[in-house]
Design a protein around this motif. Structure first.
Motif, PDB file in Angstrom:
ATOM      1  N   ASP A  48       0.813  -1.215   0.000  1.00  0.00           N
ATOM      2  CA  ASP A  48       0.000   0.000   0.000  1.00  0.00           C
ATOM      3  C   ASP A  48       0.847   1.266   0.000  1.00  0.00           C
ATOM      4  N   ARG A  49       1.882   1.321   0.820  1.00  0.00           N
ATOM      5  CA  ARG A  49       2.665   2.544   0.987  1.00  0.00           C
ATOM      6  C   ARG A  49       3.873   2.617   0.057  1.00  0.00           C
ATOM      7  N   SER A  50       4.061   1.625  -0.779  1.00  0.00           N
ATOM      8  CA  SER A  50       5.230   1.585  -1.652  1.00  0.00           C
ATOM      9  C   SER A  50       5.007   2.444  -2.892  1.00  0.00           C
ATOM     10  N   THR A  51       6.092   3.024  -3.397  1.00  0.00           N
ATOM     11  CA  THR A  51       6.002   3.804  -4.628  1.00  0.00           C
ATOM     12  C   THR A  51       6.328   2.957  -5.855  1.00  0.00           C
ATOM     13  N   HIS A  52       6.844   1.749  -5.642  1.00  0.00           N
ATOM     14  CA  HIS A  52       7.184   0.876  -6.759  1.00  0.00           C
ATOM     15  C   HIS A  52       5.927   0.197  -7.291  1.00  0.00           C
ATOM     16  N   LEU A  53       5.907  -0.029  -8.589  1.00  0.00           N
ATOM     17  CA  LEU A  53       4.790  -0.723  -9.214  1.00  0.00           C
ATOM     18  C   LEU A  53       5.090  -2.193  -9.461  1.00  0.00           C
ATOM     19  N   HIS A  54       6.381  -2.544  -9.517  1.00  0.00           N
ATOM     20  CA  HIS A  54       6.801  -3.910  -9.770  1.00  0.00           C
ATOM     21  C   HIS A  54       7.723  -4.361  -8.647  1.00  0.00           C
ATOM     22  N   LYS A  55       8.023  -5.658  -8.631  1.00  0.00           N
ATOM     23  CA  LYS A  55       8.968  -6.168  -7.638  1.00  0.00           C
ATOM     24  C   LYS A  55      10.333  -5.527  -7.864  1.00  0.00           C
ATOM     25  N   THR A  56      10.996  -5.183  -6.757  1.00  0.00           N
ATOM     26  CA  THR A  56      12.263  -4.461  -6.812  1.00  0.00           C
ATOM     27  C   THR A  56      13.317  -5.209  -6.002  1.00  0.00           C
ATOM     28  N   PRO A  57      14.535  -5.385  -6.542  1.00  0.00           N
ATOM     29  CA  PRO A  57      15.600  -6.015  -5.757  1.00  0.00           C
ATOM     30  C   PRO A  57      15.947  -5.168  -4.527  1.00  0.00           C
ATOM     31  N   THR A  58      16.256  -5.832  -3.428  1.00  0.00           N
ATOM     32  CA  THR A  58      16.488  -5.123  -2.164  1.00  0.00           C
ATOM     33  C   THR A  58      17.950  -5.120  -1.733  1.00  0.00           C
ATOM     34  N   LEU A  59      18.875  -5.336  -2.636  1.00  0.00           N
ATOM     35  CA  LEU A  59      20.280  -5.446  -2.262  1.00  0.00           C
ATOM     36  C   LEU A  59      21.106  -4.223  -2.654  1.00  0.00           C
ATOM     37  N   GLY A  60      20.506  -3.065  -2.785  1.00  0.00           N
ATOM     38  CA  GLY A  60      21.231  -1.875  -3.214  1.00  0.00           C
ATOM     39  C   GLY A  60      22.299  -1.431  -2.239  1.00  0.00           C
ATOM     40  N   GLY A  61      22.036  -1.550  -0.958  1.00  0.00           N
ATOM     41  CA  GLY A  61      23.019  -1.159   0.051  1.00  0.00           C
ATOM     42  C   GLY A  61      24.254  -2.038   0.037  1.00  0.00           C
ATOM     43  N   VAL A  62      24.081  -3.280  -0.361  1.00  0.00           N
ATOM     44  CA  VAL A  62      25.216  -4.194  -0.437  1.00  0.00           C
ATOM     45  C   VAL A  62      26.196  -3.720  -1.510  1.00  0.00           C
ATOM     46  N   GLY A  63      25.670  -3.276  -2.639  1.00  0.00           N
ATOM     47  CA  GLY A  63      26.526  -2.766  -3.705  1.00  0.00           C
ATOM     48  C   GLY A  63      27.292  -1.524  -3.296  1.00  0.00           C
ATOM     49  N   LEU A  64      26.621  -0.620  -2.594  1.00  0.00           N
ATOM     50  CA  LEU A  64      27.298   0.579  -2.097  1.00  0.00           C
ATOM     51  C   LEU A  64      28.400   0.227  -1.109  1.00  0.00           C
ATOM     52  N   PHE A  65      28.103  -0.674  -0.200  1.00  0.00           N
ATOM     53  CA  PHE A  65      29.086  -1.068   0.806  1.00  0.00           C
ATOM     54  C   PHE A  65      30.302  -1.721   0.169  1.00  0.00           C
ATOM     55  N   ILE A  66      30.085  -2.624  -0.778  1.00  0.00           N
ATOM     56  CA  ILE A  66      31.199  -3.322  -1.424  1.00  0.00           C
ATOM     57  C   ILE A  66      32.064  -2.352  -2.206  1.00  0.00           C
ATOM     58  N   SER A  67      31.448  -1.476  -2.998  1.00  0.00           N
ATOM     59  CA  SER A  67      32.250  -0.552  -3.808  1.00  0.00           C
ATOM     60  C   SER A  67      32.998   0.444  -2.923  1.00  0.00           C
TER      61      SER A  67
END
Length: 75
Positions: A48-67
């Motif tokens: 209900d409160r999400s702005t996404h319309l489709h399923k979204t991967p949730t691992l974005g922070g992992v990429g930031l941390f690794i780089s």
């Protein structure tokens, strides 16, 4: 040779080099993370409160941390 050492010791140059290196590493890393997130079904389903319309991967922070971490280790 001493000019090159002075140039590499410049904190502004090192800061710019770190930003560019982290950016290039994350640009190379994020497609792999998105692929793995979709393959292993690590997706956030929109509610209900999400702005996404489709399923979204949730691992974005992992990429930031690794780089960020790899850039700090190498520089």
């Amino acid at each position: 040779m001493t000019y090159l050492k002075a140039f590499l010791a410049n904190p502004y140059f090192l800061g710019c080099l770190a930003m560019v290196a982290a950016f290039l590493l994350s640009m190379r890393l994020y497609p792999v993370i998105i692929y793995l997130g979709r393959k292993r079904n690590l997706l956030d389903e929109p509610q209900d409160r999400s702005t996404h319309l489709h399923k979204t991967p949730t691992l974005g922070g992992v990429g930031l941390f690794i780089s960020f971490s790899l850039t700090l280790i190498f520089l």
